[in-house]
Every structure is written in structure tokens, then in C-alpha cells.
Design a protein around this motif. Structure first.
Motif, PDB file in Angstrom:
ATOM      1  N   GLY A 189      19.135  19.979 -71.241  1.00  0.00           N
ATOM      2  CA  GLY A 189      19.805  19.171 -72.112  1.00  0.00           C
ATOM      3  C   GLY A 189      21.432  19.227 -71.713  1.00  0.00           C
ATOM      4  O   GLY A 189      21.694  19.829 -70.605  1.00  0.00           O
ATOM      5  N   GLY A 190      22.035  18.313 -72.035  1.00  0.00           N
ATOM      6  CA  GLY A 190      23.638  18.341 -71.799  1.00  0.00           C
ATOM      7  C   GLY A 190      23.836  17.427 -70.745  1.00  0.00           C
ATOM      8  O   GLY A 190      24.983  17.102 -70.199  1.00  0.00           O
ATOM      9  N   ALA A 191      22.817  16.904 -69.924  1.00  0.00           N
ATOM     10  CA  ALA A 191      23.048  16.289 -68.848  1.00  0.00           C
ATOM     11  C   ALA A 191      22.422  14.717 -68.926  1.00  0.00           C
ATOM     12  O   ALA A 191      23.199  14.023 -68.133  1.00  0.00           O
ATOM     13  CB  ALA A 191      22.069  16.915 -67.611  1.00  0.00           C
ATOM     14  N   ALA A 235      31.287  30.842 -73.860  1.00  0.00           N
ATOM     15  CA  ALA A 235      30.094  31.087 -74.764  1.00  0.00           C
ATOM     16  C   ALA A 235      30.513  30.634 -76.146  1.00  0.00           C
ATOM     17  O   ALA A 235      31.277  30.524 -76.701  1.00  0.00           O
ATOM     18  CB  ALA A 235      30.015  32.882 -75.167  1.00  0.00           C
ATOM     19  N   GLY A 236      29.337  29.798 -76.585  1.00  0.00           N
ATOM     20  CA  GLY A 236      29.292  29.293 -77.701  1.00  0.00           C
ATOM     21  C   GLY A 236      29.943  27.944 -77.862  1.00  0.00           C
ATOM     22  O   GLY A 236      29.682  27.132 -78.651  1.00  0.00           O
ATOM     23  N   ASP A 237      30.322  27.170 -76.637  1.00  0.00           N
ATOM     24  CA  ASP A 237      30.886  25.759 -76.774  1.00  0.00           C
ATOM     25  C   ASP A 237      29.742  24.813 -76.424  1.00  0.00           C
ATOM     26  O   ASP A 237      28.608  25.415 -75.956  1.00  0.00           O
ATOM     27  CB  ASP A 237      31.599  25.745 -75.607  1.00  0.00           C
ATOM     28  N   PHE A 238      29.867  23.722 -76.665  1.00  0.00           N
ATOM     29  CA  PHE A 238      28.603  22.846 -76.246  1.00  0.00           C
ATOM     30  C   PHE A 238      28.582  22.873 -74.740  1.00  0.00           C
ATOM     31  O   PHE A 238      29.315  22.856 -73.940  1.00  0.00           O
ATOM     32  CB  PHE A 238      29.335  21.329 -76.709  1.00  0.00           C
ATOM     33  N   ALA A 284      21.748  15.149 -83.249  1.00  0.00           N
ATOM     34  CA  ALA A 284      21.341  14.414 -81.882  1.00  0.00           C
ATOM     35  C   ALA A 284      22.429  14.652 -81.093  1.00  0.00           C
ATOM     36  O   ALA A 284      22.657  13.516 -80.014  1.00  0.00           O
ATOM     37  CB  ALA A 284      20.815  12.774 -81.775  1.00  0.00           C
ATOM     38  N   ASP A 285      23.036  15.629 -80.651  1.00  0.00           N
ATOM     39  CA  ASP A 285      24.144  15.852 -79.738  1.00  0.00           C
ATOM     40  C   ASP A 285      23.318  16.031 -78.556  1.00  0.00           C
ATOM     41  O   ASP A 285      22.291  17.047 -78.484  1.00  0.00           O
ATOM     42  CB  ASP A 285      24.908  17.229 -80.101  1.00  0.00           C
ATOM     43  N   PRO A 286      23.828  15.340 -77.476  1.00  0.00           N
ATOM     44  CA  PRO A 286      22.963  15.580 -76.274  1.00  0.00           C
ATOM     45  C   PRO A 286      22.845  17.279 -75.699  1.00  0.00           C
ATOM     46  O   PRO A 286      22.170  17.570 -74.856  1.00  0.00           O
ATOM     47  CB  PRO A 286      23.587  14.575 -75.232  1.00  0.00           C
ATOM     48  N   ALA A 287      23.967  17.650 -76.079  1.00  0.00           N
ATOM     49  CA  ALA A 287      23.918  19.070 -75.752  1.00  0.00           C
ATOM     50  C   ALA A 287      23.442  20.149 -76.546  1.00  0.00           C
ATOM     51  O   ALA A 287      23.422  21.544 -76.391  1.00  0.00           O
ATOM     52  CB  ALA A 287      25.390  19.466 -75.389  1.00  0.00           C
ATOM     53  N   MET A 347      23.803  11.100 -79.944  1.00  0.00           N
ATOM     54  CA  MET A 347      24.156  10.938 -81.564  1.00  0.00           C
ATOM     55  C   MET A 347      23.269  10.038 -82.320  1.00  0.00           C
ATOM     56  O   MET A 347      23.558   9.525 -83.410  1.00  0.00           O
ATOM     57  CB  MET A 347      25.553  10.740 -81.879  1.00  0.00           C
ATOM     58  N   THR A 348      22.246   9.332 -81.548  1.00  0.00           N
ATOM     59  CA  THR A 348      21.500   8.219 -82.273  1.00  0.00           C
ATOM     60  C   THR A 348      20.019   8.586 -82.358  1.00  0.00           C
ATOM     61  O   THR A 348      19.366   9.088 -81.072  1.00  0.00           O
ATOM     62  CB  THR A 348      21.547   7.111 -81.288  1.00  0.00           C
ATOM     63  N   THR A 349      19.216   8.468 -83.443  1.00  0.00           N
ATOM     64  CA  THR A 349      17.948   8.681 -83.489  1.00  0.00           C
ATOM     65  C   THR A 349      17.143   7.392 -84.134  1.00  0.00           C
ATOM     66  O   THR A 349      18.024   6.701 -84.519  1.00  0.00           O
ATOM     67  CB  THR A 349      17.674   9.993 -84.407  1.00  0.00           C
ATOM     68  N   ALA A 350      15.902   7.749 -84.275  1.00  0.00           N
ATOM     69  CA  ALA A 350      15.290   6.626 -84.723  1.00  0.00           C
ATOM     70  C   ALA A 350      15.117   6.619 -86.328  1.00  0.00           C
ATOM     71  O   ALA A 350      14.404   6.039 -87.051  1.00  0.00           O
ATOM     72  CB  ALA A 350      13.978   6.812 -84.242  1.00  0.00           C
TER      73      ALA A 350
END
Lengths: 163, 800, 294
Positions: free
Chosen positions: C219-221, C191-194, C119-122, C157-160
Motif C-alpha cells: 500500500g501507499g506505493a 508513527a501514525g502518519d499516512f 479508499a486512501d492509497p495509504a 479515493m475512488t471506488t466502484a
């Protein structure tokens, strides 16, 4: 714990701590020092090996996870001691390295690419090696080496002088 | 020295670099590959404070762990070793491998743990308890420069390591007489060349032999000297092994603190000790950060764009200890006016300590940041005059018929034809078509710009900046050496006396010797004896090895050739001057003595040797840097490096104005390094240097937050160019030989890097200038670029 | 950078994995390891036991259910998914996202389930799941949980996922329309980064080019990948550039956007709007040229 690493076609039985990475197992337990530690957190690609033919970062696996998987290291590319594979020779032809530290990982990434696509475009070559950082060459001669290898692979088994 | 021959047998020809062969099969011998019987491993305990007093170090829990052999702190180390050397005369800035009494930057090593494995050493390092008392700290160099600033080294009295103003020429008069003047500031952010392999050292103390064997990933002059001095050993009690492969250095692998620490540990425990930085240790505490520098420039010029005089204030943030960093303000003095005919210069060089990690020598030794400032200056002059940027450069460049050209700070530029290379490069680029392409991109709604940079690569490396900035240092000798030996069966062996980090020195030396002896370089074996068996050298720094190793090898081989001629002449019954040498054979009067016959005489027929000749065929040469004989004058003028390569960059950049990400659409570099000894090696240096430069311009920075924490500790935050960030580079060649070197060669080890940041910055500024924007700090990040564009457009009343 | 010591086990079934997980609070599952192992190398993660689910055959599969759901087993390697033709046909948005995930060498080991559980935001795969409105199946010792994506991602990084649960499969809805297009866009320093910001869009058009269905996510925002509700307004007529942008801007202008040293809130907000609009248009353009591939 006991782990069997199948490397370059040979099985090796080792007894290691679970926390030993595949990279350290190859280097320290098997003395295959061609895979290198550049960052130990999976960004630079110096530790690249092939697992079941696909590039993988050996620093991002524990040896235990690799139990029984088919691993290819740079030491497995040359067919005979003293000889070079076509790709390794192309890297020498274009001087696709300087310090040599990224080179084994770079060659394995290129090797995997050419197995999947024997005639890759320049863009595809650049994409295939984009996970391998090089600080010496600026990548130009590396791309040239892979292009050269592809051309030579295409011309292999043909009469000399054929297009 | 007369002009070198124009065509060569082996020099400049397309030959494979022999070192490559072992690398493609994974048989490089890096420190991590070397082991020794009974070897122990080291992990470091690091301070998390930017500044703190060390109250106590409790290693009891660490020592209780099985497999842990020792925990050493700064107090123990300081009692046993000498402080590491400073370049300047700053005896109260004392530096040891471990912090002594106080830590001065976040990440500084406080204790070293020695254990059976690296993993165990890390386990134990976590158990070392250090009590700190946080102290005030300073991070900003302008703050640190102030007299009332928190001093990083109270005993030194202030943070000022260097504060000197040089006046070369009639600066005030030229400013008064000039029609125009402008001032600006640019900032080179803290970054480094960050090699893929971290620094590592394997130290083995032999207590019975009294020798410390050292193998290290090293690129450092005076390495054995400084190890010996610090460990209080005679210099011949230290044996540095040069046959280690170094996984990249570009200046920074100067791990003297790691080495002294490992050496001490090995002696303490009588076991081999290997210390290899992990990436975290390397990034925050390896002391391998590069220049962190602001430039304040004032320039006086005419309406036609001719620059008369320049004032430059360069303030560098050296970090917490002195090291070699301040000299990186001195070396650029040798090309302080760039390739231009500027008549006078006032240079104010300031180096200050702050509570950041220590700065080390980086590729170019300060020249690339200085070129960034100079080239920005030329672009600003052009803008102020409403003139084309290339035209302004043409009007200011030293002309081909003016060499050797003496610059105000005392260096003579040896040779060059800058105008011709620029013409050739622009012809290759298709300058008008490139401008049209830029305009077409702009018409599509993109920001687009062209950047140019013209700069020199001073090469040949001497140490003139040492006596220049530290009058107590009277070093003028800066040598390199080579030994050539033909063995009893006629095979040629060459010994070189340094480590290499990918520059192909074995290939270089073999080519030079082969050229002299007229035999195939591939038949020549090159070895690297250890320091006890070596002749003096100064390692591959200052873009010097093509000149110095090439020169030493060539001279040694020629001495050998003269011996062979004399031996053959005696058998042939003529004077040596009358005999002729050709590809290993010597002839006179219709008779020829072959190579094998001469070898036989030398090794077996003492009765046939000319009088006074020693048996065998051996010659060596220890070469001094050409032109480097004098100490600086009182007003700080000195001949810096002897030779000057030249490069001219042209970059086309396109930027999506919303996303802010620069795309390098075209990259062309004109490059003249005189005679090229091996084309592959030079090409690699240039392309690699450009990649480093792109990183410095757009991606790489060691960021510190307001609490002194270094945020760029991993490769997830310190971003280096991948294959996707480096465009295809077109190289346009020119050869203006140096009159000072054996083949006319100049250096190329820093090529590309010296001008790429300036060119990329110039392109981005050209792209955003229609919006009235200026970017004056490197790296230029995409979010900052986009934010600036958005603000400018808002002000212009455009919708975002 | 050597990990702290841990025990290692390799269960052969999901049941065994659940059992082991429930016995030790500090045990963690390892799937591809591409995120977990570097955390362990830096000693930021210190599990006492690693439960390697990499060899559980039941977790590696790709299948369609009733033509309505594309179901992917958690251990399916990203590289295998990338090459799987049925994913390109049934969930084109996911297929567009996959090449953006890390690098080839991380995709060869990284898994679909691992990315979702992390669960990374990006991250791209969670964004694809959120944008398509999918769901996740997880198993504990006692029960099987079906969690809709709206309820699954709770924060960075947090899920149910309960601590003792094993994520079994991810389900991506299959669209039945004939003309479908998808797009995935991302911006990062390299390229390839988060991603600083990413945008995913899938569009279905009728034969006259009018929008039948449209889904967009960014995503990412934001702390979790966010599906944009406002693009519902695009359904029923042709999608124009200005309408796409207005729909994206209307929603993105008002939400809380993350900031960090690499990219400011202002940057992320502006770029989210731009990329969302561009993704919609690219998806539309692809739908215009595509007939059904099913």
C-alpha cells in the motif's frame, strides 16, 4: 436543530446549526472551555474528550453526531471544585506541562489508558499519548506523570509504606 | 557583585509550579476562552498569488450576507493606521496588516470580514471577489540578492534589507598563517516553533473612555507602544491585559498586525472584535515563520585541530516584509565563535526579501541555526585532521580559568566550565561503551552514528543587536520590573508586568521574593496588572526572565526588607545595620519584632515610622540588563547578552539503510545554566527545546513550490514530533554560577533547542560517513536519506 | 476552519439512508467522520446534507459465515475491531493492520466501512481487504451489490461504489489451515502518519514448514492497494529470505509507483520490496510458532 449532549453526567439541551462541531458546542454553547482548538483538522489532539470512555477528537465530530452519547471533558475529572484527581495531581507533581494548552486532552488520553490498563509499560504510555501533540515539554515529564499516577493508583487503599 | 550564596532556602528546591494547577483542570484563560458582550469575529481573505497587483476588491456579495458587519481592505486600513515598525532603517519596506495595492506572498491578507460568528465570517470571506494581476516573483534568496532581481518592494530599490560585513580581528593574517583551511555550506530550512494555540487577540475600543483594551496571546516587547503608534493613539490610550494565558509561543507570538487590524475594526464598529487565526491562516499568513538561512563557512585551523579564524556568510530569507527578522542575524554575533577560543571572525550578514511569508522571532533568535553551522564546522575540522571530534572541541573550548572571556565581536562570556561538563557528561554516557554500541549496530547492518554538539545559550536579553544593525536606533535600555507590596494583614503581593506562555513566571517571582524575605513562596500572591498599571518591561524574550525578573523581584524584595528592618530598628532602638533579620522577624539585643508587628507599624502607626518613610510596605525595582550600557563601536563590537549557559549534547542514532528513518537510540545532554531557580521549569525547557530541535532536524519545514505556493498549510504536511519521535533524554547537571546575577542564575528558555539540530545532524552524518555521504540541509527527510544511501551503495557496487 | 452549512439527518435503517442519498446529489454519508470532517473544515468537501449512519444498528456487527468469511458491518468502530478476539483468530492480517490505523482517538470513532469507502492509497484496512482477497456488500434503493475487492478500488479515493449506495459490510476470507501467521509493516515520517509504503502478508505452513498459502499486498506505493501475484511462486516449499525478496522484487520492479514531495518513486519502490519481503518472513516466523487458535 435540537441536540442533547450528555456531558460529565449532566444532560444539556442545546439548539445548534448542524455544522457546529462538538468542540465548539462544548466550548461556546456549554462554556466548557477546557477542550481546546489547536488545528481543527484532527491531528493535534488538543480537543480530546472521552466518548463512552474512549478518547475522541471533538473537532472531528459535529455536535449532532454526539447526540445522546456520554461525553467526559476535563471539567468532569475532579470530584469536587478545588480538588484534583490523582492523575491531575501527578501532572502537577512532575510539572507535566508548561503552557497548558495540550494538557486537558493529554490528561484525558492518560485517564482512558489507566482505566483500561492500570499498570502500563512506558511504551504503552508513549503510544497512548502519541496522538496528543505537545510543543512545550518534549513529553518527558508527561510520561513521568502517568507513570507516577499508575504507581499511586496501585498503592491506593494500601497502608502507607506498603510496596 | 560578589559571589552569590551557595545554599538557598527556596531557590533550587523541588517546588511545584503553581501555574500548573489551573491548567490541569482546564481553567486556563486563553483568548479563545474570553468573550465580551457584543463581540464580533473576523475571518481573512487571502491572496493565492506569490505576487500580484490588487486591481479591485468587491465585497458586495459578502456584505449582503446577514450577520456581516464590515469588510475592510488594505486601502481603507492604510488611510487610517501607520505602517508597522521595521527593525532596520528600511522606511520603504512598508507593511500593513492587509495588503495595500499589491500582495507579496501567497496567503497574504487582502481583506478582513467581520461578522456575528466566525463561521459566518468564513462564509462571507468566500464571497469577497478580488481581482488580481499576477506579477513576477522571486523565492530563492540568492536570486533575490542579485541587483537585477525582481524587487519585492520596488520603492526600496532592491531586495536587500541588510548587507554588512563585520571584521573582528586579523582574519586575513590568521588565514594566511594557518596550515589548513576548508569551506562548506549548510542550510537551515524554513521552519518555526509553531505553538499549539494560534495567535488570537480580543480588542475592545471604549469610545467614551478613549481606551483600547487589548487581550492577546502575545509574547512581544514594546507591544503596547507599537499598537499605540500604529493606531495613532497615545500609549496610555492602549491597555494591554497581561493576565491572559498564552498557549505556547517560543518567540513567535508577535501578532502586531493582527492586533492593529482588530484594534482598527473595534474602533470602526465600536464593538469588541476577536480575531483568532485558524490553523490555515496561521501557517501561511500568520507571519510566524522562522529563520530560512544558508551559511557559507571558511575556517582556518592548525593540524592539531585548533581553529584560528572563521569566515561566515549568513544569508537569510526574511520573506516579504522586514519585521524583526533581520535582527536574527545580529543576535548570534554575541556568541559568533560558540564556546571556542577562535581569534578572529569575518561575518557577512545578509537579509533579503522574497515572496514568502514573513519571518518572525523564533526561540534563540537565530542562535540555533548559527550553532548548527559552527558545530558542523568543528566536525569538519576534526575529520580533516583525522582527530576525534570531542578532542578537537576540548582543544578549542574556552578554559574555566579564562573567564570572563572576551570574544572578537565584543561580548564577554561571564562564566563557565565547559571541559568539566563535557567530562561529566561523557562519564555518564560511558563514551567507550557508546562507541562500542554504535559499532555493534553497524555490525548488524544498520547505519549508526554518534553526534555531539557544544554550544552556548546567551541569556539575559538586551537589544544590542538593534543599534548594531541599525545605527539610527540608539536603544541600550532593556529593562524588567517588579513590585512587591505587603498588605495591611501582612500578606505579600507581587506584581509582574508581562504575559507568560508557560515559563512559570509567577512561580519564579514568588520564589525570588520568598528567598529575599525568607518566607514561604506559596504564601505569596503574584498578579499581573495591565499595561496602564505596570512598570516598564520587555517581555520574556532572549532567555531573560530568570535573570531579569528574578533579579527585579529579588531587588524589590530586598528594598522592602530594608524598610522593614529600619522600621523595626526604630522600635528596637538601634541602628538598622545593627538589627538582624530572620524569616520575617527583626531582632536586636535579645528583643524580637515579629512580622505582624512590623506590618502594623507600617500600615497603622505613622507616629512610629522613621522620618521620611511613606506609609505601608511597598517597593519596586526596574532593572537594567547587567553589562548592557554601551552602544556598539564603529567596527561593530558590542556586549550582547550578559550571561552564558552551556550545553553539550550526545546522541546515538541508528538508521535502517533501506527505510532511511533515523531512530534516536540514546540522548544525553549536559546542561549548565548556573543556579537553577526551579528545577522542574528548567528541566521542562531543556526537554521541550530538544523536541523542537528534533523537529527542526528531521521533520519540520514550510515548503514552497516553484509557483510560490506554500505547501505545508496543515499539520498533515507540517510534521511535529509526537511522543514517539522524542527519545528519553538523560540530563547531566552542572552549576557554574554567573557573577552577574542575584542567585548566580543564567537563562534556560532556549536550552536543548540551541544544540539539538546540530547534534542530530552530526549523528546522521557520522552514521552515513562510511558511505561518503554528507547531509548539509535541514530537515533531513527519510526518503532523501534512503535515496542517498541507495545511490552511494550502487556506486559501491552493492545490491540495494 | 468552520464547515460550510449543511442539512443533517440520521436515518434509522439502511433503506432510509439509501432513500435520502438518492434524493440529493450533493448529500454524503457520514460514518466515523475522521476523514470527512477535516475535509469539510477546510471546505474542500461541501455536502449539502450529511446522512449520519452512525446509529443504524444493522451496520454494527462482527460475525463469521460458514467458517469461511469474516463479515464486519460497515459502522463497526476500528477500536472495537481492534479488541475483538474473533478477528485476531479469523483474519489475523486485519488484526495486525488495525493498530497502525491513525491514532487511538481516531480509531475510537473511525469505522471499518468508512476507511474502505474512502479508499486512501495509504490506508491500512483497504490493504488488508485487498491482500486477503475480500469483498464488499453495498445496498442501493433497488439492489444489493457484491463487489470483489479487485473490482472495488479504482484509483486514489475512488471506488466502484455507486453514488447512491451505502456500504453495508466488508467480507474477509478465513483461512482454514492450522499454522497461520500474519504481519503488517509500514513506514512513515512519524508513527501514525499516512504510510509512505506499507506491506501486509499472511502465510500458512504445513507441518514441515513448507508454504501452503501466501498472500502479500503493498500500500501507499500504487494508486490502489495491490496484491502481489508473484508470491504464488512461494507456495510449495520453505520460504527463504532470498526467495521472498526475489518474488517481491520481480513484480514490484515492473509496476508504476507513485511519487510526491515526501517520497520519491525510487524510494517507494525500494522500500516496497524490502517491506514486502520482511512482511513475508515475519508472517512465516509467526506461522512457525503458531498452532491453530481456532
Amino acid at each position: 436543530m435540537k441536540v442533547v449532549l450528555s456531558v460529565n453526567g449532566a444532560d444539556h439541551h442545546i439548539d445548534v446549526e448542524p455544522r457546529l462541531t462538538l468542540l465548539d458546542a462544548l466550548r461556546d454553547a456549554l462554556r466548557l472551555t477546557g477542550a481546546h482548538a489547536g488545528c481543527e483538522h484532527g491531528v493535534c489532539g488538543a480537543c480530546t474528550v472521552l466518548i463512552d470512555g474512549r478518547p475522541a477528537r471533538a473537532c472531528l465530530m459535529f455536535a449532532a453526531q454526539a447526540d445522546g452519547l456520554s461525553i467526559t471533558t476535563i471539567e468532569g475529572l475532579a470530584s469536587v471544585p478545588g480538588e484534583l484527581s490523582l492523575l491531575q495531581d501527578a501532572f502537577c507533581e512532575t510539572h507535566a506541562m508548561q503552557c497548558g494548552y495540550c494538557t486537558p486532552g493529554m490528561i484525558l488520553s492518560a485517564h482512558a489508558l489507566l482505566r483500561e490498563d492500570p499498570a502500563p509499560s512506558r511504551e504503552k504510555i508513549i503510544d497512548a499519548i502519541s496522538g496528543n501533540i505537545c510543543r512545550c515539554t518534549g513529553y518527558g515529564q508527561i510520561v513521568e506523570a502517568i507513570e507516577l499516577a499508575a504507581r499511586r493508583l496501585a498503592g491506593a487503599n494500601q497502608k502507607e509504606g506498603a510496596a | 557583585m560578589s559571589a552569590p550564596p551557595k545554599s538557598f532556602r527556596y531557590v533550587s528546591s523541588d517546588r511545584r509550579v503553581r501555574e500548573d494547577r489551573r491548567f490541569v483542570v482546564g481553567k486556563g484563560r486563553y483568548i479563545g476562552d474570553l468573550a465580551a458582550e457584543g463581540m464580533l469575529h473576523v475571518a481573512l481573505v487571502a491572496s493565492q498569488h506569490p505576487a500580484a497587483r490588487i486591481i479591485s476588491v468587491d465585497a458586495s456579495r459578502a456584505l449582503a450576507l446577514p450577520g456581516v458587519h464590515a469588510v475592510v481592505d488594505g486601502a481603507e486600513l492604510a488611510a487610517a493606521v501607520e505602517p508597522l515598525m521595521n527593525g532596520l532603517d528600511t522606511p520603504h519596506v512598508r507593511r500593513y496588516p492587509l495588503a495595500v495595492g499589491a500582495t507579496r506572498y501567497m496567503g497574504e491578507w487582502v481583506a478582513a470580514v467581520v461578522a456575528d460568528t466566525r463561521a459566518l465570517a468564513e462564509d462571507a470571506a468566500e464571497l469577497v471577489e478580488v481581482e488580481y494581476e499576477p506579477l513576477p516573483f522571486v523565492l530563492d534568496p540568492e536570486e533575490a540578492y542579485k541587483p537585477d532581481s525582481v524587487p519585492v518592494h520596488p520603492a526600496h530599490g532592491s531586495n536587500v534589507l541588510l548587507d554588512r560585513v563585520f571584521n573582528w580581528g586579523e582574519v586575513d593574517t590568521h588565514f594566511a598563517d594557518s596550515a589548513r583551511e576548508l569551506s562548506f555550506r549548510v542550510v537551515w530550512g524554513r521552519n518555526s516553533t509553531v505553538p499549539l494555540e494560534t495567535f488570537g487577540v480580543l480588542a475592545q475600543w471604549d469610545p467614551w473612555g478613549g481606551v483600547l483594551d487589548v487581550r492577546a496571546s502575545i509574547q512581544m516587547p514594546k507591544y503596547a507602544d507599537q499598537i499605540a503608534r500604529a493606531l495613532r493613539l497615545p500609549m496610555n490610550g492602549v491597555r494591554v491585559h497581561h493576565d491572559v494565558d498564552v498557549g505556547g509561543s517560543y518567540g513567535v507570538k508577535r501578532g502586531i498586525k493582527h492586533t492593529v487590524l482588530a484594534g482598527y475594526l473595534s474602533r470602526k464598529l465600536s464593538r469588541p472584535v476577536r480575531l483568532i487565526e485558524d490553523r490555515l491562516e496561521n501557517m501561511r499568513s500568520g507571519d510566524a515563520h522562522g529563520p530560512d538561512r544558508s551559511f557559507d563557512i571558511s575556517v582556518a585551523f592548525n593540524q592539531d585541530g585548533v581553529v584560528n579564524s572563521m569566515k561566515m556568510r549568513a544569508l537569510d530569507n526574511a520573506g516579504a516584509y522586514a519585521g524583526r527578522a533581520p535582527f536574527q542575524l545580529g543576535k548570534p554575533i554575541g556568541a559568533i565563535v560558540g564556546p571556542y577560543r577562535i581569534k578572529s571572525v569575518r561575518y557577512h550578514a545578509i537579509s533579503v526579501t522574497t515572496n514568502k511569508a514573513v519571518e518572525e522571532a523564533v526561540r534563540g533568535f537565530g542562535q540555533s541555526p548559527t550553532n548548527y553551522a559552527i558545530e558542523t564546522m568543528m566536525d569538519r575540522v576534526a575529520e580533516a585532521c583525522g582527530l576525534d571530534r570531542v578532542e578537537v572541541r576540548r582543544r578549542n573550548l574556552v578554559r574555566a580559568d579564562e573567564f570572563p572571556w572576551l570574544i572578537p565581536s565584543g561580548t564577554r562570556y561571564d562564566s563557565g566550565d565547559y571541559h568539566a561538563l563535557i567530562d561529566k557528561t561523557l562519564a555518564h554516557v560511558g563514551w567507550d561503551a557508546l562507541m562500542a554500541e554504535r559499532d555493534a549496530l553497524r555490525a548488524q547492518g544498520l547505519l549508526a552514528g554518534i553526534g555531539i554538539a557544544a554550544c552556548l545559550e546567551p541569556s539575559g536579553g538586551n537589544s544590542s543587536f538593534e543599534p548594531l544593525l541599525n545605527p539610527k536606533n540608539t536603544t541600550t535600555t532593556w529593562m524588567e520590573s517588579c513590585r512587591v507590596n505587603i498588605d495591611a494583614l501582612g500578606c505579600v503581593n507581587v506584581a509582574i508586568h508581562t504575559t507568560s506562555s508557560g515559563q512559570g513566571h509567577e512561580t519564579l517571582a514568588a520564589t525570588a521574593v520568598g528567598e529575599a524575605l525568607e518566607i514561604d513562596p506559596d504564601l505569596i500572591r503574584v498578579a499581573r496588572p495591565d499595561s496602564l498599571s505596570s512598570l516598564p518591561g520587555n517581555s520574556p524574550v532572549g532567555s531573560r526572565m530568570a535573570i531579569m525578573l528574578g533579579g527585579a523581584a529579588f531587588h524589590a524584595a530586598n528594598k522592602l526588607k530594608a524598610k522593614m528592618i529600619a522600621i523595626a530598628a526604630k522600635r528596637l532602638g538601634c541602628a538598622p545595620e545593627a538589627a538582624s533579620y530572620h524569616e520575617g522577624s527583626v531582632s536586636f539585643g535579645g528583643q524580637t519584632l515579629a512580622w505582624q508587628q512590623i506590618v502594623e507599624i507600617a500600615h497603622r502607626h505613622y507616629h512610629e515610622l522613621p522620618s521620611g518613610f511613606e506609609p505601608g510596605l511597598e517597593a519596586s525595582h526596574i532593572m537594567q540588563t547587567p553589562t548592557g550600557e554601551a552602544l556598539p563601536t564603529a567596527d561593530g563590537r558590542v556586549q550582547m547578552y550578559p550571561c552564558h549557559s552551556f550545553e553539550f549534547h550526545v546522541v546515538l542514532v541508528a538508521i535502517d539503510p533501506e527505510l532511511g528513518k533515523p531512530e534516536l537510540r540514546r540522548y544525553v545532554i549536559g546542561h549548565d545554566c548556573g543556579t537553577v531557580i526551579n528545577p522542574h521549569i528548567v528541566k521542562g525547557m531543556t526537554l521541550g527545546g530538544i523536541a523542537h530541535g528534533i523537529g527542526a532536524a528531521l521533520l519540520e519545514e514550510f515548503v514552497y513550490d516553484a509557483d510560490g505556493q506554500m505547501m505545508s498549510q496543515t499539520f498533515m504536511d507540517y510534521l511535529m514530533p509526537s511522543s514517539k519521535e522524542v527519545p528519553r533524554v538523560e540530563i547531566v547537571h552542572q552549576c557554574t554560577p554567573s557573577p552577574l546575577t542575584v542567585f548566580g542564575q543564567k537563562g534556560s528558555g532556549e536550552s536543548g533547542y540551541l544544540g539539538a539540530p546540530a547534534a542530530v545532524s552530526g549523528a546522521i552524518n557520522d552514521a552515513t560517513s562510511p558511505l561518503g555521504l554528507r547531509f548539509e540541509k535541514l530537515p533531513i527527510r527519510i526518503a532523501a536519506l534512503s535515496d542517498a544511501v541507495a545511490r552511494a551503495r550502487l556506486q559501491e557496487g552493492k545490491q540495494t | 476552519m468552520k464547515a460550510a452549512s449543511f442539512e443533517y439527518s440520521r436515518p434509522e435503517t439502511v433503506e432510509e439512508a439509501c432513500w435520502q442519498l438518492s434524493r440529493d446529489d450533493d448529500a454524503r454519508l457520514i460514518a466515523g467522520g475522521q476523514t470527512l470532517v477535516p475535509m469539510m473544515a477546510m471546505r474542500l468537501a461541501r455536502p449539502t446534507r450529511l446522512i449520519d449512519i452512525g446509529r443504524i444498528p444493522a451496520l454494527s456487527f462482527i460475525r463469521e459465515e460458514d467458517g469461511a468469511q469474516l463479515v464486519i458491518g460497515a459502522m463497526t468502530r476500528q477500536a472495537d475491531a481492534e479488541r475483538e478476539p474473533s478477528i485476531a483468530a479469523a483474519a489475523p492480517l486485519l488484526a495486525r493492520a488495525l493498530p497502525w490505523v491513525g491514532h487511538a482517538a481516531t480509531r475510537s470513532r473511525g469505522t471499518i466501512g468508512g476507511s474502505i469507502a474512502n479508499a486512501d492509497p495509504a490506508a491500512e484496512i483497504p490493504l488488508a481487504l485487498a491482500t486477503l482477497g475480500g469483498s464488499v456488500i453495498a445496498r442501493t434503493e433497488r439492489e444489493t451489490l457484491i463487489i470483489a475487492v479487485e473490482d472495488f478500488f479504482l484509483g486514489p479515493m475512488t471506488t466502484a461504489l455507486p453514488p447512491t449506495a451505502v456500504l453495508i459490510e466488508a467480507r474477509f476470507p478465513i483461512w482454514g489451515q492450522r499454522r497461520i501467521g500474519a504481519a503488517f509493516l509500514e513506514i512513515s515520517a512519524r508513527a501514525g502518519d499516512f504510510a509512505y509504503v506499507s506491506a501486509a502478508a499472511q502465510v500458512a505452513l504445513d507441518d514441515d514448514g513448507r508454504c501452503l498459502a501466501c498472500t502479500v499486498g503493498i500500500g501507499g506505493a500504487t494508486p490502489v492497494p495491490r496484491r502481489l501475484a508473484a508470491v504464488a511462486a512461494l507456495v510449495g516449499s520453505a520460504i527463504s529470505e532470498s526467495r521472498a525478496r526475489d518474488a517481491a522484487a520481480a513484480e514490484i520492479a515492473g509496476i508504476e509507483i507513485m511519487t510526491d514531495p515526501h517520497a520519491s518513486t525510487a524510494y517507494r519502490r525500494r522500500v516496497a520490496i524490502t517491506l514486502a519481503a520482511r512482511a513475508i518472513l515475519a508472517a512465516r516466523d509467526e506461522a512457525m510458532t503458531n498452532e491453530a487458535r481456532r
